[in-house]
Design a protein around this motif. Structure first.
Motif, PDB file in Angstrom:
ATOM      1  N   ASN A   1      51.471  36.699  27.922  1.00 15.57           N
ATOM      2  CA  ASN A   1      50.808  37.812  28.611  1.00 15.57           C
ATOM      3  C   ASN A   1      49.511  37.378  29.280  1.00 15.57           C
ATOM      4  N   ARG A   2      49.299  36.061  29.385  1.00 20.72           N
ATOM      5  CA  ARG A   2      48.068  35.552  29.978  1.00 20.72           C
ATOM      6  C   ARG A   2      48.338  34.944  31.345  1.00 20.72           C
ATOM      7  N   LEU A   3      47.472  35.247  32.284  1.00 20.37           N
ATOM      8  CA  LEU A   3      47.512  34.641  33.609  1.00 20.37           C
ATOM      9  C   LEU A   3      46.479  33.522  33.629  1.00 20.37           C
ATOM     10  N   VAL A   4      46.937  32.299  33.814  1.00 21.09           N
ATOM     11  CA  VAL A   4      46.087  31.113  33.756  1.00 21.09           C
ATOM     12  C   VAL A   4      45.947  30.542  35.159  1.00 21.09           C
ATOM     13  N   VAL A   5      44.725  30.263  35.564  1.00 21.10           N
ATOM     14  CA  VAL A   5      44.463  29.637  36.862  1.00 21.10           C
ATOM     15  C   VAL A   5      43.547  28.439  36.647  1.00 21.10           C
ATOM     16  N   ILE A   6      44.002  27.277  37.074  1.00 28.10           N
ATOM     17  CA  ILE A   6      43.159  26.085  37.115  1.00 28.10           C
ATOM     18  C   ILE A   6      42.708  25.946  38.560  1.00 28.10           C
ATOM     19  N   ALA A   7      41.426  26.122  38.799  1.00 27.96           N
ATOM     20  CA  ALA A   7      40.896  26.149  40.158  1.00 27.96           C
ATOM     21  C   ALA A   7      40.004  24.944  40.406  1.00 27.96           C
ATOM     22  N   GLY A   8      40.125  24.355  41.572  1.00 28.59           N
ATOM     23  CA  GLY A   8      39.303  23.217  41.948  1.00 28.59           C
ATOM     24  C   GLY A   8      38.680  23.417  43.307  1.00 28.59           C
ATOM     25  N   GLY A   9      37.495  22.848  43.486  1.00 31.56           N
ATOM     26  CA  GLY A   9      36.856  22.910  44.784  1.00 31.56           C
ATOM     27  C   GLY A   9      35.559  23.679  44.819  1.00 31.56           C
ATOM     28  N   SER A  10      35.078  24.181  43.684  1.00 32.26           N
ATOM     29  CA  SER A  10      33.823  24.919  43.648  1.00 32.26           C
ATOM     30  C   SER A  10      33.103  24.617  42.341  1.00 32.26           C
ATOM     31  N   ASP A  11      31.773  24.507  42.435  1.00 35.93           N
ATOM     32  CA  ASP A  11      30.969  24.272  41.228  1.00 35.93           C
ATOM     33  C   ASP A  11      30.399  25.570  40.665  1.00 35.93           C
ATOM     34  N   ASN A  12      30.887  26.714  41.142  1.00 33.67           N
ATOM     35  CA  ASN A  12      30.427  28.020  40.674  1.00 33.67           C
ATOM     36  C   ASN A  12      31.594  28.769  40.044  1.00 33.67           C
ATOM     37  N   PRO A  13      31.773  28.661  38.720  1.00 33.66           N
ATOM     38  CA  PRO A  13      32.944  29.282  38.096  1.00 33.66           C
ATOM     39  C   PRO A  13      32.967  30.794  38.217  1.00 33.66           C
ATOM     40  N   LEU A  14      31.796  31.433  38.224  1.00 32.35           N
ATOM     41  CA  LEU A  14      31.772  32.889  38.348  1.00 32.35           C
ATOM     42  C   LEU A  14      32.253  33.321  39.731  1.00 32.35           C
ATOM     43  N   ALA A  15      31.852  32.592  40.776  1.00 29.45           N
ATOM     44  CA  ALA A  15      32.320  32.896  42.127  1.00 29.45           C
ATOM     45  C   ALA A  15      33.821  32.652  42.242  1.00 29.45           C
ATOM     46  N   VAL A  16      34.317  31.615  41.583  1.00 24.46           N
ATOM     47  CA  VAL A  16      35.758  31.353  41.580  1.00 24.46           C
ATOM     48  C   VAL A  16      36.504  32.518  40.956  1.00 24.46           C
ATOM     49  N   ALA A  17      36.037  32.971  39.794  1.00 26.08           N
ATOM     50  CA  ALA A  17      36.708  34.068  39.102  1.00 26.08           C
ATOM     51  C   ALA A  17      36.681  35.348  39.940  1.00 26.08           C
ATOM     52  N   LYS A  18      35.571  35.613  40.598  1.00 24.87           N
ATOM     53  CA  LYS A  18      35.478  36.816  41.422  1.00 24.87           C
ATOM     54  C   LYS A  18      36.439  36.763  42.599  1.00 24.87           C
ATOM     55  N   SER A  19      36.635  35.585  43.179  1.00 27.31           N
ATOM     56  CA  SER A  19      37.522  35.467  44.327  1.00 27.31           C
ATOM     57  C   SER A  19      38.993  35.555  43.937  1.00 27.31           C
ATOM     58  N   LEU A  20      39.319  35.296  42.665  1.00 26.41           N
ATOM     59  CA  LEU A  20      40.717  35.304  42.218  1.00 26.41           C
ATOM     60  C   LEU A  20      41.059  36.490  41.325  1.00 26.41           C
TER      61      LEU A  20
END
Length: 401
Positions: free
Chosen positions: A233-252
């Motif tokens: 029941n978990r959606l997992v995203v491994i994201a690369g290309g940004s040093d701002n994890p909070l901004a990554v999470a907000k965009s996804l």
């Protein structure tokens, strides 16, 4: 009594009979037409000239099969035939990877153009329009057959890629990422970005493929590389290309279901992504203890809840990043912070307990902020500092802790 037979032949038989001369001439010229098509490709298609001889020979066989299939189709126009099998079955499956759909369309167009230019020579007198019309219909059928072949290849590749991506995501989440996982990720187009983080949350109900595709669309819009999957029941995203994890999470965050979404810390590469994934998983587990937590939230902002829930890495991080630096900075900072927190964050109360001026307390608290990055005057930061002090004392008082 048997039924009387009609004096006129069936339409298909009548057509085959009336165009027998054209059919015979078409059969006779099929070899030369195929050779002309290959010559035209060599003259007009640069990618064909650049191909290795083996692939060029396979394309030649496809062209010959296409002309032969048209001849058979012209012989029995009302009989349904699997054109894709007749034409593309002569080539190996690897050919769909060697040439693109655009190149295949150019190959088919060239072959049809050669056949169309030879209609006046091949057709019997009076059959030119019939043969031209038949070629137009056949061109439509071969176009559909081409699309079907590449669609099947894309579906097979997509299913394989999905399984490969799921293996990589599961390896990172379970702490088993190794060079094999990096190789699989590279096969999926992952080009080893410098900054990687893992974002975890609840997967929405419904088709998981639609959820994964929504994540990819959001990642393309944010110019991020992602490896993603739905595990349970978990959606997992491994994201690369940004040093701002909070901004990554907000965009996804769009495709995630309601509930907490936690972003792990940034790590340098995919092999280290396990650390980010474990922090995000621990944060997702403990997030409900902070009822006013923002969405999304950083795993590092959940350090006190994670420590209380039993996450050893959170406990170690609180001690090493808060308690040890304060301890090394001098006992005055530790004592002042402890008294300040015990006195309900009152400067005057702490000053009286320490027998110093309130400005001295104020100065020491600013030093605490400089050393740790957490401000004692902020309620949330004060809670984190309090937990760090408790864990530091436990670790210092009992060497086995």
């Amino acid at each position: 009594m048997p039924e009387p037979q009609s004096s006129s032949p069936e339409p298909a038989a009548r057509d085959a009979h009336s165009h027998a001369a054209t059919l015979k001439r078409l059969e006779k010229s099929s070899g030369s037409l195929a050779a002309q098509a290959i010559t035209r490709m060599d003259e007009t298609l640069p990618w064909y000239r650049a191909m290795p001889p083996e692939n060029r020979s396979w394309i030649g066989l496809v062209a010959q099969a296409g002309i032969a299939a048209f001849t058979e189709w012209f012989r029995h126009p009302d009989t349904p035939q699997a054109i894709s099998t007749d034409v593309f079955g002569t080539a190996p499956r690897e050919l769909t990877r060697a040439i693109t759909l655009r190149q295949t369309v150019e190959m088919v167009r060239t072959t049809i153009e050669v056949m169309e230019s030879a209609i006046d020579e091949v057709a019997a007198p009076g059959d030119e329009s019939v043969l031209r019309e038949a070629l137009l219909v056949y061109a439509r059928e071969i176009a559909f057959a081409t699309a079907q072949v590449y669609a099947q290849a894309a579906e097979a590749r997509g299913a394989w890629d999905a399984r490969l991506e799921s293996l990589v995501v599961n390896a990172v989440l379970s702490g088993e990422a190794d060079e094999g996982a990096v190789s699989r990720a590279a096969a999926l187009g992952w080009n080893s970005p410098d900054h990687v983080c893992v974002v975890l949350g609840t997967a929405p109900e419904g088709d998981s493929e639609l959820t994964v595709e929504a994540i990819r669309r959001a990642a393309r819009h944010a110019k991020l590389q992602v490896l993603t999957g739905v595990l349970g029941n978990r959606l997992v995203v491994i994201a690369g290309g940004s040093d701002n994890p909070l901004a990554v999470a907000k965009s996804l965050i769009g495709p995630y279901a309601a509930g907490a979404v936690v972003a792990g810390p940034v790590v340098p590469d995919l092999l280290a992504a396990t650390r980010s994934a474990q922090a995000a998983a621990a944060g997702l587990k403990a997030c409900f203890a902070w009822q006013d937590a923002p969405r999304p939230v950083l795993a590092d902002d959940l350090l006190p809840e994670r420590a209380i829930a039993g996450d050893p890495s959170a406990r170690e991080q609180l001690v090493e990043e808060i308690y040890r630096p304060l301890e090394e900075a001098g006992s005055a900072l530790l004592e002042t912070l402890s008294v300040y927190l015990e006195q309900a964050s009152s400067l005057e109360g702490a000053a009286r307990m320490l027998f110093v001026h309130p400005n001295t307390v104020r100065y020491r608290l600013r030093r605490v902020t400089d050393v740790t990055g957490w401000s004692p005057s902020d309620v949330r930061s004060a809670f984190t500092l309090r937990i760090a002090l408790i864990l530091g004392r436990l670790a210092g008082g009992d060497p086995q802790t």
